[in-house]
Design a protein around this motif. Sequence first.
Motif, PDB file in Angstrom:
ATOM      1  N   ALA A   1     -16.532  -4.370  16.189  1.00 42.54           N
ATOM      2  CA  ALA A   1     -16.807  -3.074  16.804  1.00 42.54           C
ATOM      3  C   ALA A   1     -17.181  -3.210  18.279  1.00 42.54           C
ATOM      4  O   ALA A   1     -16.657  -2.484  19.120  1.00 42.54           O
ATOM      5  CB  ALA A   1     -17.926  -2.362  16.039  1.00 42.54           C
TER       6      ALA A   1
ATOM      7  N   CYS B   1      -7.902  -1.091  11.163  1.00 41.55           N
ATOM      8  CA  CYS B   1      -7.142   0.030  10.623  1.00 41.55           C
ATOM      9  C   CYS B   1      -7.190   0.052   9.097  1.00 41.55           C
ATOM     10  O   CYS B   1      -6.738   1.008   8.473  1.00 41.55           O
ATOM     11  CB  CYS B   1      -5.705   0.012  11.123  1.00 41.55           C
ATOM     12  SG  CYS B   1      -4.923  -1.582  11.066  1.00 41.55           S
ATOM     13  N   ARG B   2      -7.766  -0.988   8.469  1.00 50.96           N
ATOM     14  CA  ARG B   2      -7.780  -1.017   7.015  1.00 50.96           C
ATOM     15  C   ARG B   2      -8.843  -1.997   6.541  1.00 50.96           C
ATOM     16  O   ARG B   2      -8.910  -3.125   7.023  1.00 50.96           O
ATOM     17  CB  ARG B   2      -6.410  -1.475   6.489  1.00 50.96           C
ATOM     18  CG  ARG B   2      -6.308  -1.562   4.979  1.00 50.96           C
ATOM     19  CD  ARG B   2      -5.548  -0.402   4.414  1.00 50.96           C
ATOM     20  NE  ARG B   2      -5.513  -0.415   2.956  1.00 50.96           N
ATOM     21  CZ  ARG B   2      -6.409   0.239   2.198  1.00 50.96           C
ATOM     22  NH1 ARG B   2      -7.378   0.920   2.755  1.00 50.96           N
ATOM     23  NH2 ARG B   2      -6.302   0.219   0.893  1.00 50.96           N
ATOM     24  N   ILE B   3      -9.690  -1.542   5.624  1.00 48.92           N
ATOM     25  CA  ILE B   3     -10.620  -2.439   4.935  1.00 48.92           C
ATOM     26  C   ILE B   3     -10.466  -2.174   3.455  1.00 48.92           C
ATOM     27  O   ILE B   3     -10.603  -1.043   3.013  1.00 48.92           O
ATOM     28  CB  ILE B   3     -12.082  -2.167   5.320  1.00 48.92           C
ATOM     29  CG1 ILE B   3     -12.292  -2.405   6.807  1.00 48.92           C
ATOM     30  CG2 ILE B   3     -13.029  -3.053   4.525  1.00 48.92           C
ATOM     31  CD1 ILE B   3     -13.648  -1.959   7.270  1.00 48.92           C
ATOM     32  N   GLU B   4     -10.155  -3.201   2.708  1.00 42.30           N
ATOM     33  CA  GLU B   4      -9.933  -3.018   1.277  1.00 42.30           C
ATOM     34  C   GLU B   4     -10.694  -4.113   0.546  1.00 42.30           C
ATOM     35  O   GLU B   4     -10.534  -5.290   0.827  1.00 42.30           O
ATOM     36  CB  GLU B   4      -8.425  -3.123   0.983  1.00 42.30           C
ATOM     37  CG  GLU B   4      -8.058  -3.187  -0.473  1.00 42.30           C
ATOM     38  CD  GLU B   4      -8.116  -1.829  -1.162  1.00 42.30           C
ATOM     39  OE1 GLU B   4      -8.171  -0.805  -0.467  1.00 42.30           O
ATOM     40  OE2 GLU B   4      -8.110  -1.813  -2.400  1.00 42.30           O
ATOM     41  N   SER B   5     -11.542  -3.706  -0.393  1.00 46.00           N
ATOM     42  CA  SER B   5     -12.280  -4.717  -1.147  1.00 46.00           C
ATOM     43  C   SER B   5     -11.530  -5.049  -2.426  1.00 46.00           C
ATOM     44  O   SER B   5     -10.959  -4.166  -3.070  1.00 46.00           O
ATOM     45  CB  SER B   5     -13.685  -4.211  -1.476  1.00 46.00           C
ATOM     46  OG  SER B   5     -13.632  -3.000  -2.186  1.00 46.00           O
TER      47      SER B   5
ATOM     48  N   GLY C   1      -2.647   4.227  -2.881  1.00 47.67           N
ATOM     49  CA  GLY C   1      -3.493   3.178  -2.330  1.00 47.67           C
ATOM     50  C   GLY C   1      -2.876   1.805  -2.507  1.00 47.67           C
ATOM     51  O   GLY C   1      -1.647   1.677  -2.635  1.00 47.67           O
TER      52      GLY C   1
ATOM     53  N   ARG D   1       3.790   1.030   2.473  1.00 48.73           N
ATOM     54  CA  ARG D   1       3.739  -0.067   3.426  1.00 48.73           C
ATOM     55  C   ARG D   1       4.194  -1.330   2.708  1.00 48.73           C
ATOM     56  O   ARG D   1       3.633  -1.691   1.673  1.00 48.73           O
ATOM     57  CB  ARG D   1       2.296  -0.216   3.921  1.00 48.73           C
ATOM     58  CG  ARG D   1       2.126  -0.943   5.213  1.00 48.73           C
ATOM     59  CD  ARG D   1       0.815  -0.535   5.892  1.00 48.73           C
ATOM     60  NE  ARG D   1      -0.335  -0.853   5.102  1.00 48.73           N
ATOM     61  CZ  ARG D   1      -0.925  -2.050   5.072  1.00 48.73           C
ATOM     62  NH1 ARG D   1      -0.461  -3.032   5.825  1.00 48.73           N
ATOM     63  NH2 ARG D   1      -1.986  -2.265   4.334  1.00 48.73           N
TER      64      ARG D   1
ATOM     65  N   GLU E   1       0.841  -1.199   0.000  1.00 51.26           N
ATOM     66  CA  GLU E   1       0.000   0.000   0.000  1.00 51.26           C
ATOM     67  C   GLU E   1       0.874   1.246   0.000  1.00 51.26           C
ATOM     68  O   GLU E   1       1.847   1.322   0.734  1.00 51.26           O
ATOM     69  CB  GLU E   1      -0.899   0.028   1.252  1.00 51.26           C
ATOM     70  CG  GLU E   1      -1.867   1.206   1.256  1.00 51.26           C
ATOM     71  CD  GLU E   1      -2.624   1.349   2.582  1.00 51.26           C
ATOM     72  OE1 GLU E   1      -2.327   0.613   3.529  1.00 51.26           O
ATOM     73  OE2 GLU E   1      -3.501   2.219   2.648  1.00 51.26           O
ATOM     74  N   ASN E   2       0.472   2.217  -0.831  1.00 47.42           N
ATOM     75  CA  ASN E   2       1.140   3.510  -0.832  1.00 47.42           C
ATOM     76  C   ASN E   2       0.166   4.572  -0.323  1.00 47.42           C
ATOM     77  O   ASN E   2      -1.025   4.530  -0.622  1.00 47.42           O
ATOM     78  CB  ASN E   2       1.623   3.832  -2.246  1.00 47.42           C
ATOM     79  CG  ASN E   2       2.237   5.220  -2.329  1.00 47.42           C
ATOM     80  OD1 ASN E   2       1.557   6.186  -2.660  1.00 47.42           O
ATOM     81  ND2 ASN E   2       3.502   5.335  -1.998  1.00 47.42           N
ATOM     82  N   ALA E   3       0.707   5.524   0.435  1.00 49.52           N
ATOM     83  CA  ALA E   3      -0.135   6.550   1.067  1.00 49.52           C
ATOM     84  C   ALA E   3      -0.911   7.368   0.047  1.00 49.52           C
ATOM     85  O   ALA E   3      -1.991   7.878   0.344  1.00 49.52           O
ATOM     86  CB  ALA E   3       0.720   7.480   1.925  1.00 49.52           C
TER      87      ALA E   3
ATOM     88  N   ASN F   1      -9.978  -2.364  16.823  1.00 53.19           N
ATOM     89  CA  ASN F   1      -9.899  -1.337  15.784  1.00 53.19           C
ATOM     90  C   ASN F   1      -9.490  -1.938  14.446  1.00 53.19           C
ATOM     91  O   ASN F   1      -8.470  -2.611  14.342  1.00 53.19           O
ATOM     92  CB  ASN F   1      -8.900  -0.242  16.193  1.00 53.19           C
ATOM     93  CG  ASN F   1      -8.971   0.945  15.250  1.00 53.19           C
ATOM     94  OD1 ASN F   1     -10.023   1.203  14.651  1.00 53.19           O
ATOM     95  ND2 ASN F   1      -7.864   1.653  15.108  1.00 53.19           N
TER      96      ASN F   1
ATOM     97  N   GLU G   1      -5.936  -3.995  14.466  1.00 53.40           N
ATOM     98  CA  GLU G   1      -4.783  -3.522  15.241  1.00 53.40           C
ATOM     99  C   GLU G   1      -4.620  -4.345  16.507  1.00 53.40           C
ATOM    100  O   GLU G   1      -4.777  -3.831  17.631  1.00 53.40           O
ATOM    101  CB  GLU G   1      -4.968  -2.044  15.613  1.00 53.40           C
ATOM    102  CG  GLU G   1      -4.210  -1.101  14.711  1.00 53.40           C
ATOM    103  CD  GLU G   1      -4.379   0.336  15.154  1.00 53.40           C
ATOM    104  OE1 GLU G   1      -4.377   1.197  14.277  1.00 53.40           O
ATOM    105  OE2 GLU G   1      -4.525   0.582  16.356  1.00 53.40           O
TER     106      GLU G   1
ATOM    107  N   LEU H   1     -18.524  -6.205  10.493  1.00 53.50           N
ATOM    108  CA  LEU H   1     -17.830  -5.168  11.255  1.00 53.50           C
ATOM    109  C   LEU H   1     -18.339  -5.099  12.701  1.00 53.50           C
ATOM    110  O   LEU H   1     -17.596  -4.774  13.618  1.00 53.50           O
ATOM    111  CB  LEU H   1     -18.000  -3.798  10.581  1.00 53.50           C
ATOM    112  CG  LEU H   1     -17.476  -3.663   9.147  1.00 53.50           C
ATOM    113  CD1 LEU H   1     -17.407  -2.198   8.749  1.00 53.50           C
ATOM    114  CD2 LEU H   1     -16.114  -4.313   8.979  1.00 53.50           C
TER     115      LEU H   1
END
Lengths: 294, 294
Positions: A224, A231-235, A61, A181, A56-58, A229, A252, A220
């Motif tokens: 929750a 820290c990242r959700i990516e579909s 993405g 990352r 991942e790049n800031a 926590n 986390e 989620l």
Amino acid sequence: MKRTVAYLGPAGTFTHEATRAFFPEDDVELVEYPSIPDVLDAVDAGHCHYGVVPVENAIEGSVVLTLDWLIHQVDVLIVGELVYPIAQCLLVHPFQAGRSPEEWTRVISHPQAVAQCRLYLREHLPGAEVSFAESTAEAARQVKSRPDEAWVAIGTRTAGELYGLHVLEEDVQDHPNNFTRFIAVGKEPLPKRNRDPELHKTSILVTLPSDYPGALHQVLSAFAWRQLNLCRIESRPTKKGLGSYHFFIDVEKDWDPVLMAGAVAEIEVLGCHVRRLGSFPCYRVSQGAKPIVR
Amino acid sequence: MKRTVAYLGPAGTFTHEATRAFFPEDDVELVEYPSIPDVLDAVDAGHCHYGVVPVENAIEGSVVLTLDWLIHQVDVLIVGELVYPIAQCLLVHPFQAGRSPEEWTRVISHPQAVAQCRLYLREHLPGAEVSFAESTAEAARQVKSRPDEAWVAIGTRTAGELYGLHVLEEDVQDHPNNFTRFIAVGKEPLPKRNRDPELHKTSILVTLPSDYPGALHQVLSAFAWRQLNLCRIESRPTKKGLGSYHFFIDVEKDWDPVLMAGAVAEIEVLGCHVRRLGSFPCYRVSQGAKPIVR
């Protein structure tokens, strides 16, 4: 016996710099591979102990090829994470160094590096045609090979040194705070380090049972109400058709037999498929830190 | 006066084919632009009435440049969606058509088209070096320009016809059911159509107030208990640093003043920033349908 670490080459890319920072130990041998799939395959097949790839790049993405190859093609664990600062440089042949901005005819780099400098290129090098290379280091090699051309590569300071190029400009990326990352993958945990990790994470891959309203919301919820926590959700597409997704979820928290195991057990009973991708320590290299040379 | 539609060129790409299918009316003029940002800028500046760009592929996932330009650079509405089938072909110069598979020295295409055919290329053209072009049509042009080279372009059947290339093989993508989702953007709704849309969607962009456990879960709750189906959630970096995201959310519902407006009002009060990107009709072209020629 030396441990071997596969990395996405060639030498002089950000992945190379990050791999050196990830594995600074003397008893480690770095092995260059030409593509992300090749790195992951090398670890999966047991040819190398570990592998390092960007995830991942800031700014840009996710590196979707890494995510997709992890999902569909290999069975390896994520064993560590490193966040590494990205400083893009304009690299030119020393013979061409005296030119003024409007004279550069071509800019060469990896598509993601070009994307990171899009506004800068529009403003400062409007006359230059963009062409893509397989890596930032390959772009540097192409510029070095044509001393008679007014060509510019976008790449690392390390690639500039490696290919004897002149650094025309540093930090040309459009956005500050540009970090990437990287993950280390392997079949067993990383060896113990002297330095403490910043935190621990657990990565899981969740596939929803079917497309019904609120399915992701229900997943989620299991995290929750336990105050875990995400820290990242990516579909990512399942590749079975538009609208069908896997979800990469980073929690986390290190794995534990009560909270984490409980949340995962619940969403499995609800019909989700869950694959544990790893629980691992996370490290970070600060902006402005000098690259490790060895 | 003719309405003008900007599209990501050059002629012969999938976007060109999809734009013809999106705007089959006679009183429409298609205008080619060299990049996704140029298309979106042309609509934002009022140079064209509408613009068509790809936003998601079933295999590769989101076209992040489209998402990021919509977030950060322009103020246009999404006014329509078209799902279009992608059939990648191997295109070669007619002089080279008789070669056997191991003789091809180079494969040229857009990085995303190469990614869609990665396994096929590994198996069938292992000796060919991959090089990237700005588009599938540009790859076809390069192959046509070098009749003496054993080069292969990956692209549309239309590009093959346009550049007089021989179609060596059809449907070489690794996964069947390969569709791309295109969006039309504009400042006003699409003109009325004869055909009915498949469904209506609303796209919103949500930025969470801060990174606290369960923030996204709370946002999804506002839609879940109203049984508003979220057909897509995609996170994109805010570009302010790793771990900070915007969420693109597609809701399977036209805008309405009670349910949709209520959900959005609630999450705004909770501290989220919400931007409405549009409510629009969605169309689909079936696999195997012939491209529209005009």
